[in-house]
Design an enzyme around this catalytic site. Structure first.
Site, mmCIF file in Angstrom:
data_model
loop_
_atom_site.group_PDB
_atom_site.id
_atom_site.type_symbol
_atom_site.label_atom_id
_atom_site.label_comp_id
_atom_site.label_asym_id
_atom_site.label_seq_id
_atom_site.Cartn_x
_atom_site.Cartn_y
_atom_site.Cartn_z
ATOM 1 N N GLU A 78 -6.399 -11.249 -11.085
ATOM 2 C CA GLU A 78 -6.411 -9.809 -10.842
ATOM 3 C C GLU A 78 -5.551 -9.469 -9.635
ATOM 4 O O GLU A 78 -5.348 -10.305 -8.751
ATOM 5 C CB GLU A 78 -7.837 -9.315 -10.547
ATOM 6 C CG GLU A 78 -8.836 -9.567 -11.634
ATOM 7 C CD GLU A 78 -10.231 -9.157 -11.202
ATOM 8 O OE1 GLU A 78 -10.875 -8.420 -11.949
ATOM 9 O OE2 GLU A 78 -10.677 -9.561 -10.108
ATOM 10 N N LYS B 69 -4.925 -8.065 -6.069
ATOM 11 C CA LYS B 69 -5.745 -7.880 -4.855
ATOM 12 C C LYS B 69 -5.349 -6.547 -4.227
ATOM 13 O O LYS B 69 -4.398 -6.474 -3.460
ATOM 14 C CB LYS B 69 -5.550 -9.028 -3.867
ATOM 15 C CG LYS B 69 -6.521 -8.963 -2.692
ATOM 16 C CD LYS B 69 -6.387 -10.174 -1.788
ATOM 17 C CE LYS B 69 -7.423 -10.115 -0.672
ATOM 18 N NZ LYS B 69 -7.302 -8.917 0.164
ATOM 19 N N ASP C 157 -5.071 -3.366 -1.959
ATOM 20 C CA ASP C 157 -5.172 -3.213 -0.512
ATOM 21 C C ASP C 157 -5.865 -1.881 -0.229
ATOM 22 O O ASP C 157 -5.233 -0.862 0.038
ATOM 23 C CB ASP C 157 -3.772 -3.233 0.116
ATOM 24 C CG ASP C 157 -3.829 -3.520 1.609
ATOM 25 O OD1 ASP C 157 -4.911 -3.861 2.111
ATOM 26 O OD2 ASP C 157 -2.782 -3.399 2.270
ATOM 27 N N GLU D 262 -12.624 -1.133 -5.670
ATOM 28 C CA GLU D 262 -11.730 -0.932 -4.535
ATOM 29 C C GLU D 262 -11.171 0.474 -4.601
ATOM 30 O O GLU D 262 -10.529 0.855 -5.579
ATOM 31 C CB GLU D 262 -10.585 -1.951 -4.577
ATOM 32 C CG GLU D 262 -9.808 -2.060 -3.291
ATOM 33 C CD GLU D 262 -10.391 -3.079 -2.332
ATOM 34 O OE1 GLU D 262 -9.807 -3.273 -1.257
ATOM 35 O OE2 GLU D 262 -11.445 -3.688 -2.642
ATOM 36 N N TYR E 119 -14.000 -3.967 -10.288
ATOM 37 C CA TYR E 119 -13.642 -5.363 -10.545
ATOM 38 C C TYR E 119 -14.845 -6.292 -10.704
ATOM 39 O O TYR E 119 -14.686 -7.488 -10.974
ATOM 40 C CB TYR E 119 -12.753 -5.913 -9.426
ATOM 41 C CG TYR E 119 -13.379 -5.826 -8.048
ATOM 42 C CD1 TYR E 119 -14.369 -6.707 -7.646
ATOM 43 C CD2 TYR E 119 -12.964 -4.858 -7.143
ATOM 44 C CE1 TYR E 119 -14.936 -6.632 -6.391
ATOM 45 C CE2 TYR E 119 -13.517 -4.766 -5.878
ATOM 46 C CZ TYR E 119 -14.512 -5.653 -5.504
ATOM 47 O OH TYR E 119 -15.083 -5.568 -4.269
ATOM 48 N N LYS F 232 -2.796 -15.043 -1.212
ATOM 49 C CA LYS F 232 -2.163 -13.972 -0.452
ATOM 50 C C LYS F 232 -0.642 -14.024 -0.586
ATOM 51 O O LYS F 232 -0.044 -15.101 -0.705
ATOM 52 C CB LYS F 232 -2.539 -14.075 1.046
ATOM 53 C CG LYS F 232 -4.025 -13.977 1.317
ATOM 54 C CD LYS F 232 -4.577 -12.603 1.081
ATOM 55 C CE LYS F 232 -4.169 -11.607 2.135
ATOM 56 N NZ LYS F 232 -4.843 -11.807 3.423
ATOM 57 N N CYS G 230 15.349 21.002 21.334
ATOM 58 C CA CYS G 230 15.493 20.548 19.952
ATOM 59 C C CYS G 230 16.808 19.785 19.798
ATOM 60 O O CYS G 230 17.862 20.259 20.251
ATOM 61 C CB CYS G 230 15.469 21.749 19.016
ATOM 62 S SG CYS G 230 15.835 21.335 17.290
ATOM 63 N N CYS H 59 19.145 22.341 17.334
ATOM 64 C CA CYS H 59 19.578 23.677 17.750
ATOM 65 C C CYS H 59 19.527 23.894 19.257
ATOM 66 O O CYS H 59 19.904 24.975 19.741
ATOM 67 C CB CYS H 59 18.728 24.744 17.060
ATOM 68 S SG CYS H 59 17.031 24.816 17.673
ATOM 69 N N CYS I 237 9.960 22.189 17.832
ATOM 70 C CA CYS I 237 11.018 23.151 18.129
ATOM 71 C C CYS I 237 10.438 24.547 17.896
ATOM 72 O O CYS I 237 9.854 24.822 16.855
ATOM 73 C CB CYS I 237 12.226 22.910 17.219
ATOM 74 S SG CYS I 237 13.461 24.232 17.276
ATOM 75 N N CYS J 249 16.034 27.573 13.539
ATOM 76 C CA CYS J 249 16.655 26.249 13.660
ATOM 77 C C CYS J 249 17.157 25.790 12.285
ATOM 78 O O CYS J 249 16.403 25.813 11.299
ATOM 79 C CB CYS J 249 15.640 25.254 14.199
ATOM 80 S SG CYS J 249 16.237 23.544 14.224
#
Length: 674
Positions: free
Chosen positions: A115, A117, A119, A174, A226, A315, A409, A412, A427, A432
């Protein structure tokens, strides 16, 4: 290393790992990557193997995660939610396969389930009689944080399972956020002056730990299931059959990416293929989970202190590289937000050449102590711009230059200020060019006015030629002006003009979102459109009138009032109207006997389904909310009502049973006072 030295190093590792566990699990603010954490943890395990007396109950090796946060009710897991051993190369996986065969006393080929993994954040969902009753985080493996109401807001988590679901089912899954959604969320936070999330995993964790479930509801979270804990009824014979059974019960599983392998060689081939496809996936993964597929063999193999014997996580290699920051450039967003981006000496990170990395804001620059000329570690996460995760200060020559907070800025030269509570300077010049460019990109985006064919390159040309100075100018463009632009032929010009014309009648909610009103994203734009119905009514709404809406706070109310009070904005809206832009009226909430009343539903409802009860309130002009506050008028409490009931009692909110709620509806439908 003697015992004294080992004990000293063990104390150092424990302190460091405990600190990083707290930063990761409690504060969602990691300081090191997974590869560095895995290295420290591996060193700790090696020490405890060599010196068993160091393996104490307080060692990080005994813990899977972290204890629940105090702000959530603790929920005990019927069966522990264990962590997984890690493998980092093919030999580690072959050793795992050999251990399985030795323990089972067999030479036969083992079938494995492979499967992704994910994150994300591990959670448990407890279903009684097919209804979702309790949801929690993994926590320390034995108990987690009760986040039921937050999990209910995730569309891919079913509130009811199919009729053939078991009477008791504990599901493990997950929760994650796709990369494109994560990037959009960070862009919105950046424009609002809020700190960026470090990665999709942290964004998911931060979203699930919101006290106000309405905030969680606005976050684009998803889930893949899972595994299971307790189950009343017959169990499937294999893990792959279990996933298919979960799917038939209505739960979301990643069946498309789950493979079975006959023996370890096939496992390694599947891993190699997955590693090549990693960056093509719409979400972030950090490896592949390999499980013995036969559930009877899983039970025979059993568990160790913190990990099952029958599963392992292979991993991926870290997606990091060392390079030099050649420069730091400043980008200006549509609200004037100025963000620093590191220009890198090009370097390959897991097969891709990267030349820039996000620095987010000056607080992040200060935390990392980033300077121009520094050698740094960059880490890449899918299609998201790489992050600088560490500065190699030991390699400094003394010629590195710090980046001061800008006073003007960079585009500008207008004045810049940093408001209290914000992490980015802005800004202040509304004219701008950079702000206009980003505002136009936002205005024409698919989720806003959806003007197909008006991409960044065309917008740049229109600005350079002076053809567009505000949104209304888009609707005044002629065919001849567009044909004069580079790469604009007759067919593409006609298509663009048709798209511009079609956008004149977009729904009010999308028009409000397109205007880029500060602190008003898609969700609040829909809420305002539904509440006020027309642009004219919203434009005249007062601060208190806006604050009366449950999900509108002081900042949003101030932003909306200020937008419509601004003379430049009023002129722009008049020009848009003159150009033929007529946003379609929203479906205004109709008045009714419950107008102005806010209801919250909690616990397990027996008479009504929760969505049905909410619709009964909204159909009578009321508002159904996900959290209890001083603005709540009624709390309808079902079976096993928890913290929301306690909060309602604290605030003096009227609490109703389902029967009392039913009686209240009957009375108001009969014209009686409520």
């Amino acid at each position: 290393m003697d015992q004294t030295q080992a004990a000293k190093r063990h104390r150092q590792l424990c302190a460091e790992l405990h600190r990083h566990n707290t930063l990761y699990h409690i504060h969602d603010r990691p300081e090191i990557g997974d590869a560095e954490y895995d290295r420290l943890f591996s060193e700790l395990l090696q020490l405890e193997e060599a010196f068993p007396e160091l393996d104490t109950p307080s060692s990080p090796s005994r813990r899977v995660g972290a204890p629940p946060l105090e702000k959530f009710k603790s929920v005990a897991h019927s069966l522990p939610m264990l962590s997984l051993e890690n493998a980092f190369n093919d030999q580690d996986m072959r050793d795992f396969d050999e251990r399985i065969k030795r323990f089972l006393s067999t030479d036969e080929t083992i079938e494995y389930a492979c499967e992704l993994k994910m994150d994300g954040v591990a959670v448990e969902l407890v279903y009684h009689e097919g209804r979702l009753e309790v949801g929690s985080t993994r926590g320390d493996g034995s108990s987690g944080e009760g986040i039921t109401e937050n999990l209910r807001t995730i569309a891919s988590i079913p509130l009811l399972l199919s009729e053939d679901a078991p009477s008791l089912l504990e599901v493990r899954g997950e929760v994650y956020m796709e990369l494109a959604a994560f990037q959009s969320l960070n862009e919105e936070r950046q424009e609002e002056g809020l700190a960026n999330f470090a990665n999709p995993r942290n964004a998911a964790a931060g979203s699930l730990r919101q006290l106000d479930s309405a905030i969680t509801a606005r976050r684009p979270l998803q889930i893949f299931c899972y595994g299971i804990g307790l189950l009343e009824g017959p169990r499937p014979h294999s893990h792959s059959q279990l996933l298919e059974q979960l799917r038939t019960w209505g739960l979301r599983v990643n069946s498309e990416e789950t493979k079975t392998a006959k023996g370890i060689d096939q496992v390694l081939a599947i891993y190699a293929n997955l590693l090549q496809r990693r960056d093509q996936l719409p979400y972030e993964i950090d490896g592949m989970v390999v499980k013995v597929n036969n559930l009877a063999l899983q039970r025979e193999l059993g568990e160790k202190t913190r990990t099952p014997r029958w599963a392992i996580a292979y991993k991926f290699p870290p997606r990091q590289a060392i390079t030099t920051i050649d420069d730091i450039v400043l980008q200006v967003g549509r609200t004037g937000a100025i963000t620093p981006v590191a220009q890198l000496r090009p370097v390959e990170v897991s097969g891709v050449i990267v030349s820039r990395a996000s620095l987010h804001n000056w607080d992040e620059i200060a935390r990392l102590d980033v300077r121009i000329g520094d050698q740094v570690v960059v880490e890449r996460a899918g299609d998201v711009i790489p992050d600088v995760v560490k500065v190699l200060t030991e390699k400094r020559s003394g010629d590195e230059q710090a980046l001061p907070l800008p006073l003007n800025c960079p585009v500008c030269s207008g004045p810049v200020s940093r408001l209290e509570g914000e992490v980015v300077p802005r800004c202040q010049n509304s004219s701008c060019p950079a702000r206009l460019r980003e505002s136009l990109k936002h205005f024409v985006a698919r989720r806003a006015m959806d003007i197909d064919g008006l991409g960044q390159r065309t917008i740049d040309q229109l600005l350079e030629r002076g053809l567009v100075r505000n949104f209304a100018d888009l609707y005044r463009l002629s065919r001849e002006e567009l044909l004069a632009c580079e790469r604009m032929g007759e067919k593409s010009t006609d298509k663009l003009l048709a798209a511009i014309d079609a956008s004149k009648e977009r729904p009010l909610a999308r028009f409000l979102f397109a205007l880029g009103i500060r602190n008003v994203g898609e969700h609040l734009a829909k809420l305002l459109a539904a509440q006020f119905g027309t642009l004219a009514e919203l434009a005249t709404a007062g601060h208190d009138q806006l604050l009366a809406l449950h999900e509108v706070g002081p900042q949003v109310a101030e932003s909306v009032v200020d937008f419509f009070a601004n003379e430049r904005n009023r002129q722009l809206l008049a020009e848009l109207q003159e150009a033929g832009v007529r946003p379609q009226a929203g479906e205004k909430r109709s008045g009714g006997p419950l107008t102005g009343k806010t209801f919250v539903f909690t616990g397990s409802l027996e008479i009504f389904k929760r969505k049905e009860a909410q619709q009964l309130v909204e159909g009578r002009g009321g508002r159904a909310s996900g959290s209890v506050s001083k603005k709540t008028d009624y709390l309808v409490a079902g079976r096993d009502a928890g913290s929301k009931l306690d909060r309602a009692n604290e605030l003096g909110v009227t609490v109703l049973s389902e029967e009392e709620f039913q009686q209240l509806l009957a009375r108001i439908d009969n014209g009686e006072q409520h």
